[in-house]
Design an enzyme around this catalytic site. Sequence first.
Site, PDB file in Angstrom:
ATOM      1  N   CYS A 150     -63.397   0.474  44.315  1.00  0.00           N
ATOM      2  CA  CYS A 150     -64.054  -0.448  44.961  1.00  0.00           C
ATOM      3  C   CYS A 150     -63.975   0.037  46.282  1.00  0.00           C
ATOM      4  CB  CYS A 150     -63.439  -1.875  45.080  1.00  0.00           C
ATOM      5  SG  CYS A 150     -63.375  -2.634  43.161  1.00  0.00           S
ATOM      6  N   ILE A 154     -74.541  20.368  36.516  1.00  0.00           N
ATOM      7  CA  ILE A 154     -75.592  20.785  37.517  1.00  0.00           C
ATOM      8  C   ILE A 154     -75.891  22.394  37.408  1.00  0.00           C
ATOM      9  CG2 ILE A 154     -76.078  21.557  40.002  1.00  0.00           C
ATOM     10  CD1 ILE A 154     -76.282  18.344  39.381  1.00  0.00           C
ATOM     11  N   ASP A 203     -56.220  -4.541  36.165  1.00  0.00           N
ATOM     12  CA  ASP A 203     -54.746  -3.850  36.695  1.00  0.00           C
ATOM     13  C   ASP A 203     -54.431  -4.620  38.086  1.00  0.00           C
ATOM     14  OD1 ASP A 203     -57.264  -2.975  37.702  1.00  0.00           O
ATOM     15  OD2 ASP A 203     -56.383  -0.738  37.771  1.00  0.00           O
ATOM     16  N   SER A 255     -62.928  14.667  36.985  1.00  0.00           N
ATOM     17  CA  SER A 255     -63.165  15.808  37.545  1.00  0.00           C
ATOM     18  C   SER A 255     -61.850  16.724  37.423  1.00  0.00           C
ATOM     19  CB  SER A 255     -63.491  15.478  39.133  1.00  0.00           C
ATOM     20  OG  SER A 255     -63.441  16.730  39.898  1.00  0.00           O
ATOM     21  N   GLY A 256     -62.323  18.244  37.673  1.00  0.00           N
ATOM     22  CA  GLY A 256     -61.117  19.053  37.598  1.00  0.00           C
ATOM     23  C   GLY A 256     -60.362  19.230  38.762  1.00  0.00           C
TER      24      GLY A 256
END
Length: 598
Positions: free
Chosen positions: A2, A290, A102, A362-363
């Site tokens: 958020c 991509i 949470d 993501s890495g």
Amino acid sequence: MCRIAGIIGNKWSKAEVEDGLQRMCDAMQKGGPDGFGYQTLPELNLAFGHRRLSLIDLSENGKQPMAYGKHLWITFNGEIYNYQELKADLISKGFTFQNQTDTEVILAGYEAYGTDFFKELKGMFAFALVDQKARQTFLVRDEIGIKPLYYYSQSNELYFASEVKAFKALDPNWKENKDWPIYFLSFGFVPEPYTTLDGVYNLAKGHFLTWDHAKQQCKTQQFSGNYPNAEQTTQPEAIKQTETNLDKAVKRHLIADAPIGVFLSGGIDSSLLSIIANEQNAQTITTVSINFNEPEFSEQSYQQIIAEQIGSEHISYTVTANDFEQNIAQIFQDMDQPSNDGINSWFVNKVAKENGLKAVLSGIGADELFGGYPSFKRHELIKKLKKLPRFLLKSAKHLPNDKLKRISFLAYKNPIGEYLFLRGFYTPNVVGKLLGISEKQVTKLLSSYPTHEELELLNAEDRIAWFECNIYMQNQLLKDTDYMSMAHGIEVRVPFLDQDVVTGAKQLPTNKRFNQQPKSLLIEAYRNLLPEAIWNRPKKGFTFPFQHWFGSYQPMLNTNHYQNNPQALRLLKQFKDNKLHWSKLFAVYQVFYHARQK
């Protein structure tokens, strides 16, 4: 995930506070497209605002700001991945819950344990929590610093927000930080704790700020994040520990009540996450990639290897020069602060959004933790160069090659000089000419940049890892990823930065964590799953054909843009002659662009 904002102070009326809070939240609307809420507590001169992106408990039960009992309120940005375990403990102690979020666990945990509970949270988070009984408000940021939390505290006032642009929305006349162009041209970003605005700072990771409503003052304390001591272990144990920690991290990061996928670039890190996520999830994994028409930048063949191996629902989009030209103006608007490395993130998140995803793994973090960058091989070179006389190091600024010029940074007594040698943009003599100030002024500012005392205890690759994690990743990768993903209402999760993975990696002895081959620990841990075609090839970063695309971007090539600044015009000519990397001219362009907007 958020966006949050808040105002504490008594200089405005209730109507003015509500209007100001609305403007702050509206400026961050893209990061919280699923709803807006606010709560005012006039007796404390406090107002909390919240823009919601729903991922856990999508019902109205998850609406924020959220209350617990009659005296606790919270506005929360992030995800707590161990909230179910924490919730079970709290239930055993008699605490009750009204929803499945949470968020409510944070409130109940604070009620049970006070501020000591903050260090129990595992995830990415930034939140504000007010305790009306104690007449205190807390701003809290996760120990890895994945989510930003900006604040301004002065003259009995406290403002906070998830983005710097919210402060400008609150007050369009907010003064700029006069030093930001120096930092930006030197680092390639504005490093924490500083921002582009005067008096607005990023709360340090692993810290919480306490605002005392009675005294109208604040103090900041660290709750987590120190570099752990190395523990002796064998190589097989190190491999097994790394595998166990990462497997658990990916499983935690897949928790969501909304569609989630994986960014698949074709490199080791994203391939590993895709494979592990596929094993951890009963449903078919969605992978997002991509690609480019320019073959030297395309990783499509490697992406396809993984997509076929795991049978993922694979989404591949080819970004063209036309896409770049059509979207660059919007990308500029979506930048929270000037950056040289967020465009690629903007595009991949756009593709994820258009394909119905709300969260993506993501890495980020693997290169920094496990020695994936060329910088990890340069610690011996740094040691040798620093033995040279300081006057000789300083004179390197006159050398013709940009990389050689950066040797001059090693003359600094401050270790930040080592980072600037590795990744710095422009040397102080060039920055001074670009900004019309003295070289001495630039040098004084950079050489006094605050670094952590723990850095002095590290050497060799551990020292490089500290720079890559705490300077580069912190200020470039995580910051860019945050606002470029939220520009599309996408939450990016980073399992390699799970607290257990990070702590486990840092506790390994240097010779176990880093070997001759980059990220060898990760490769060995998953050798049976990761195809050799992925790990046994030269490292190739996730890069776009920007050198070519910016070569046709007329606003950056227009000489009038640079206000007849001789140094800027020299750099422009170098770029046109293909003798300057696009990012370096892009940095100059942004500084002059912002100067024109004043």
